[in-house]
Design an enzyme around this catalytic site. Structure first.
Site, mmCIF file in Angstrom:
data_model
loop_
_atom_site.group_PDB
_atom_site.id
_atom_site.type_symbol
_atom_site.label_atom_id
_atom_site.label_comp_id
_atom_site.label_asym_id
_atom_site.label_seq_id
_atom_site.Cartn_x
_atom_site.Cartn_y
_atom_site.Cartn_z
ATOM 1 N N ARG A 157 -24.478 56.136 -2.822
ATOM 2 C CA ARG A 157 -25.527 57.156 -2.943
ATOM 3 C C ARG A 157 -25.854 57.456 -4.402
ATOM 4 N NH1 ARG A 157 -22.660 58.407 1.605
ATOM 5 N NH2 ARG A 157 -21.253 59.758 0.434
ATOM 6 N N GLU A 173 -11.740 62.163 -1.459
ATOM 7 C CA GLU A 173 -11.497 63.258 -0.507
ATOM 8 C C GLU A 173 -10.990 62.660 0.807
ATOM 9 O OE1 GLU A 173 -14.963 65.564 0.420
ATOM 10 O OE2 GLU A 173 -13.810 67.193 1.320
HETATM 11 P P1 AMP Z 1 -14.601 62.729 -4.859
HETATM 12 O O1 AMP Z 1 -14.012 61.540 -5.533
HETATM 13 O O2 AMP Z 1 -13.630 63.423 -3.943
HETATM 14 O O3 AMP Z 1 -15.258 63.679 -5.822
HETATM 15 O O4 AMP Z 1 -15.697 62.198 -3.864
HETATM 16 C C1 AMP Z 1 -16.965 61.927 -4.284
HETATM 17 C C2 AMP Z 1 -17.534 60.738 -3.567
HETATM 18 O O5 AMP Z 1 -17.269 60.763 -2.176
HETATM 19 C C3 AMP Z 1 -19.024 60.725 -3.709
HETATM 20 O O6 AMP Z 1 -19.405 59.389 -3.971
HETATM 21 C C4 AMP Z 1 -19.550 61.196 -2.383
HETATM 22 O O7 AMP Z 1 -20.592 60.382 -1.965
HETATM 23 C C5 AMP Z 1 -18.406 61.113 -1.427
HETATM 24 N N1 AMP Z 1 -18.081 62.384 -0.772
HETATM 25 C C6 AMP Z 1 -16.914 63.054 -0.876
HETATM 26 N N2 AMP Z 1 -16.912 64.151 -0.137
HETATM 27 C C7 AMP Z 1 -18.125 64.212 0.429
HETATM 28 C C8 AMP Z 1 -18.753 65.156 1.303
HETATM 29 N N3 AMP Z 1 -18.120 66.247 1.744
HETATM 30 N N4 AMP Z 1 -20.019 64.906 1.687
HETATM 31 C C9 AMP Z 1 -20.662 63.796 1.246
HETATM 32 N N5 AMP Z 1 -20.128 62.886 0.436
HETATM 33 C C10 AMP Z 1 -18.873 63.080 0.029
#
Ligand code: AMP
Length: 172
Positions: free
Chosen positions: A59, A96
């Site tokens: 995305r 996450e």
């Molecule tokens: P993080 O590394 O935990 O900050 O996760 C960020 C990445 O995971 C981004 O590329 C997002 O597209 C995806 N992502 C993580 N959590 C979500 C969420 N709750 N909704 C949508 N995309 C998420």
């Protein structure tokens, strides 16, 4: 919140129980909303002297490429393993939901190029932090980070240790 925020929908328990997924599909499908979101992300960076947007699969591509066009600069993809055809460097990160690795072409940009890192969501912060490490290893000048959405309660901003602003258009 700007009007286009209403075009982001929440899907609970996707991709696994306990995750509230921020789905930008309705925003992307709406020409006016999509344009407004890209303009809002671009606004703070118009005079930043950037040379390229670096977008994170997938995305971060969807948002980063039009953002690069909006700013009149280039676009560099940071991809999941095995997708880039040339010589790459790689960083691992915790997500996450799960863990993964990110790669970028070794010769993506000349050392010293001024770049903006872009993704859709800042959640736990591992993804953006890993991409920032890739930028450092390429000796690029990280001018900032831009995410459409920050899930502030997850505290991912703590992992952003770059000496550069990290801006979120929408905060939850
Ligand atoms: P993080 O590394 O935990 O900050 O996760 C960020 C990445 O995971 C981004 O590329 C997002 O597209 C995806 N992502 C993580 N959590 C979500 C969420 N709750 N909704 C949508 N995309 C998420």
């Amino acid at each position: 919140m700007p009007p286009f925020a209403a075009l982001v929908r929440e899907i609970v328990d996707f991709p696994k129980p306990g995750i509230c997924f921020k789905d930008i599909s309705p925003l992307l499908a709406d020409g006016t909303g999509f344009a407004a979101a890209i303009a809002a992300m671009a606004g703070p960076w118009r005079d930043a002297g950037l040379q390229a947007v670096v977008g994170i699969e997938a995305r971060g591509f969807i948002l980063g490429a039009p953002l690069a066009r909006e700013l009149g600069i280039g676009f560099v993809p940071v991809r999941k393993p095995g997708k880039l055809p040339g010589a790459v460097i790689e960083e691992s990160y915790a997500l996450e939901y799960g863990s993964d690795r990110l790669q970028v072409h070794r010769d993506a940009l000349p050392a010293g190029a001024r770049v903006l890192l872009v993704d859709d969501v800042l959640a736990t912060g591992g993804t953006l932090a890993a991409a920032a490490r890739l930028m450092a290893r390429l000796e690029l000048q990280l001018v900032g980070g831009a995410v459409l959405m920050e899930l502030a309660a997850l505290g991912g901003r703590r992992l952003w240790t770059a000496d550069a602003p990290l801006l979120a258009t929408l905060r939850y």
